[in-house]
Design an enzyme around this catalytic site. Structure first.
Site, PDB file in Angstrom:
ATOM      1  N   GLY A  74       0.821  -1.209   0.000  1.00  0.00           N
ATOM      2  CA  GLY A  74       0.000   0.000   0.000  1.00  0.00           C
ATOM      3  C   GLY A  74       0.853   1.257   0.000  1.00  0.00           C
ATOM      4  N   ASN A  75       0.246   2.391   0.260  1.00  0.00           N
ATOM      5  CA  ASN A  75       1.010   3.648   0.368  1.00  0.00           C
ATOM      6  C   ASN A  75       0.360   4.536   1.425  1.00  0.00           C
ATOM      7  OD1 ASN A  75      -0.939   5.579  -0.961  1.00  0.00           O
ATOM      8  ND2 ASN A  75      -0.704   4.073  -2.581  1.00  0.00           N
ATOM      9  N   ARG A  76       1.026   5.654   1.695  1.00  0.00           N
ATOM     10  CA  ARG A  76       0.626   6.482   2.840  1.00  0.00           C
ATOM     11  C   ARG A  76      -0.520   7.451   2.564  1.00  0.00           C
ATOM     12  NH1 ARG A  76       4.871   6.129   6.526  1.00  0.00           N
ATOM     13  NH2 ARG A  76       6.915   6.086   5.523  1.00  0.00           N
ATOM     14  N   SER A  77      -1.062   7.467   1.378  1.00  0.00           N
ATOM     15  CA  SER A  77      -2.078   8.480   1.074  1.00  0.00           C
ATOM     16  C   SER A  77      -3.312   8.331   1.975  1.00  0.00           C
ATOM     17  CB  SER A  77      -2.489   8.373  -0.385  1.00  0.00           C
ATOM     18  OG  SER A  77      -3.501   9.302  -0.639  1.00  0.00           O
ATOM     19  N   ALA A  80      -3.430   7.913  -5.014  1.00  0.00           N
ATOM     20  CA  ALA A  80      -2.103   7.344  -5.211  1.00  0.00           C
ATOM     21  C   ALA A  80      -2.324   5.880  -5.575  1.00  0.00           C
ATOM     22  CB  ALA A  80      -1.286   7.468  -3.935  1.00  0.00           C
TER      23      ALA A  80
END
Ligand code: CTP
Length: 414
Positions: A221-224, A288
């Protein structure tokens, strides 16, 4: 003519508020004044009453003989609760000067006098701080100002120069009345414009960050956080658009009047966006989206093996949702991308993506700066179009969202 509610608090700069009122009334605006008890120590209520031609209020229990009306309006027969009517009916609530104490109380949400109570019901707030330089620079004051900004309150930054205490200089002077008038006119103009400029347009926004499963419980995943996309959704809805937000793993409440489709993966985001894009006038791709996903998703939960020190995994490309939709769009559809870039060269990378993905605009932000971007409440971006670059200064995500819509709204019209 606009209805301006002016809050004046206890600061030596309160005398400048008299000049501000004079300029605003000379400009044809109807001004009402709320003066705090400590404000009265610096300047008299009678002076404001004489300049505005209307009664001045202080306490929550003060009766408003004008029942919330503004100069130039007829006083209504009924008696609404004074402080609510005054603040609710204002086109803009300006607090000038705002002392360190008032700013702290606003940040904490106090409603212990008429000024702070009115601030809780006002829809649009402009705060002009005035205080000693060390008070302004104190981390407590700075944190309070940041809290206000994150809630969409606009700040007229104090100026630098000589301060009230003898021999002291620094940052903390109330912005000059002439400059405040320019700022107030600009705020009123955007309020008026915001009422209608996206009326009836269908705006599709992707927000958040995708998660690509590795197995039944793990993902890439990512931090968005989705805050920028949701701020855009809220701002577009406030301007009259029909807004659909495709939310990838966003733990935020849905803004009023916005339709929401929740998704997890890039593939789901693509399917949801493709369907809604058919009807959209504008697409803003703020999500993102993972560029790669695990080529195989393990069934159940992957187990580690005895003695296994490293493990590699094959990743495959995800579809570029934005580029795909931009390539298939109808001529009138506006397509806007985001580019989260790291450090120098950000604008060049952004321009390259604008052309490569055939976009109308791209919003570039530098995610190497911790104070802005991913998972923070503020942002600072540059919007790039074929016509040139529009830098948007640091502000709350809602402020930045409005600045983005100012650029994007008029594209491909007429
Ligand atoms: N995007 C998309 N589908 C993808 C990847 C990205 O729609 N599979 C969109 C994002 O929503 C965003 C823009 O494309 O609007 C970001 O462009 P991208 O080229 O992916 O940039 P980055 O991921 O920031 O980085 P880079 O290309 O530099 O790896």
């Amino acid at each position: 003519m606009a209805r301006i509610l002016l809050g004046v608090s206890g600061s030596i700069a309160a005398y400048k508020a008299l000049e501000l009122v004079r300029l605003l009334t000379a400009g044809g605006h109807g001004v009402r004044v709320v003066l705090t008890e400590s404000g009265k120590r610096f300047v008299g209520a009678d002076s404001f009453a004489a300049l505005t031609g209307a009664p001045v209020l202080s306490g929550v229990f003060d009766e408003d003989p004008w029942s919330g009306a503004y100069p130039g309006e007829s006083v209504e027969a009924h008696r609404p609760i004074g402080h609510l009517a005054l603040a609710e009916r204002a086109d803009l609530f300006v607090i000038a000067p705002a002392s360190a104490n008032v700013i702290a109380r606003l940040a904490a949400g106090f409603a212990d006098d008429l000024l702070t109570t009115a601030a809780l019901v006002a829809s649009k707030l402009l705060v002009a701080p005035a205080m000693n330089g060390r008070m302004w620079e104190h981390p407590a004051t700075q944190a309070n100002v940041a809290t206000l900004r994150s809630r969409g309150v606009h700040i007229a930054d104090p100026g630098t120069g000589r301060l009230a205490s003898k021999g002291e200089a620094g940052t903390g002077r109330l912005a000059e009345p002439e400059d405040l008038v320019v700022r107030i006119e600009a705020e009123l103009a955007t309020t008026a414009q915001q009422r209608q400029d996206l009326a009836g347009r269908r705006v599709l926004i992707s927000a958040g960050g995708t998660r690509e499963p590795l197995d039944a419980v793990r993902f890439l995943g990512n931090r968005s956080s989705g805050r920028m996309g949701f701020a855009l959704a809220e701002a577009a809805a406030a301007r009259g658009a029909y807004v659909t937000v495709v939310a990838a793993n966003v733990a935020l409440p849905t803004p009023g009047g916005v339709s929401r489709i929740d998704v997890e993966t890039a593939a789901q985001l693509q399917a949801a966006c493709a369907e809604s894009f058919t009807y959209a006038d504008v697409l803003i791709a703020a999500a993102a989206v993972a560029d790669f996903r695990p080529a195989q998703v393990a069934a159940g939960k992957m187990k580690k093996q005895e003695g296994e020190e490293t493990r590699s995994m094959e990743l495959e490309r995800t579809p570029d949702v934005l580029a795909g939709l931009a390539a298939s769009r109808k001529p009138a559809q506006v397509v806007v991308g985001f580019a989260a870039e790291h450090g120098s060269g950000a604008l060049d990378y952004g321009r390259d993506k604008l052309v490569r993905k055939r976009l109308d605009a791209i919003v570039v932000n530098d995610v190497s700066d911790k104070a802005i971007g991913f998972d923070s409440s503020e942002n600072e971006v540059v919007v790039i179009t074929a016509a040139g670059d529009t830098p948007v200064p640091r502000g709350s995500k809602r402020e930045v969202a409005d600045a983005i819509l100012d650029v994007v709204g008029p594209l491909r019209r007429g």
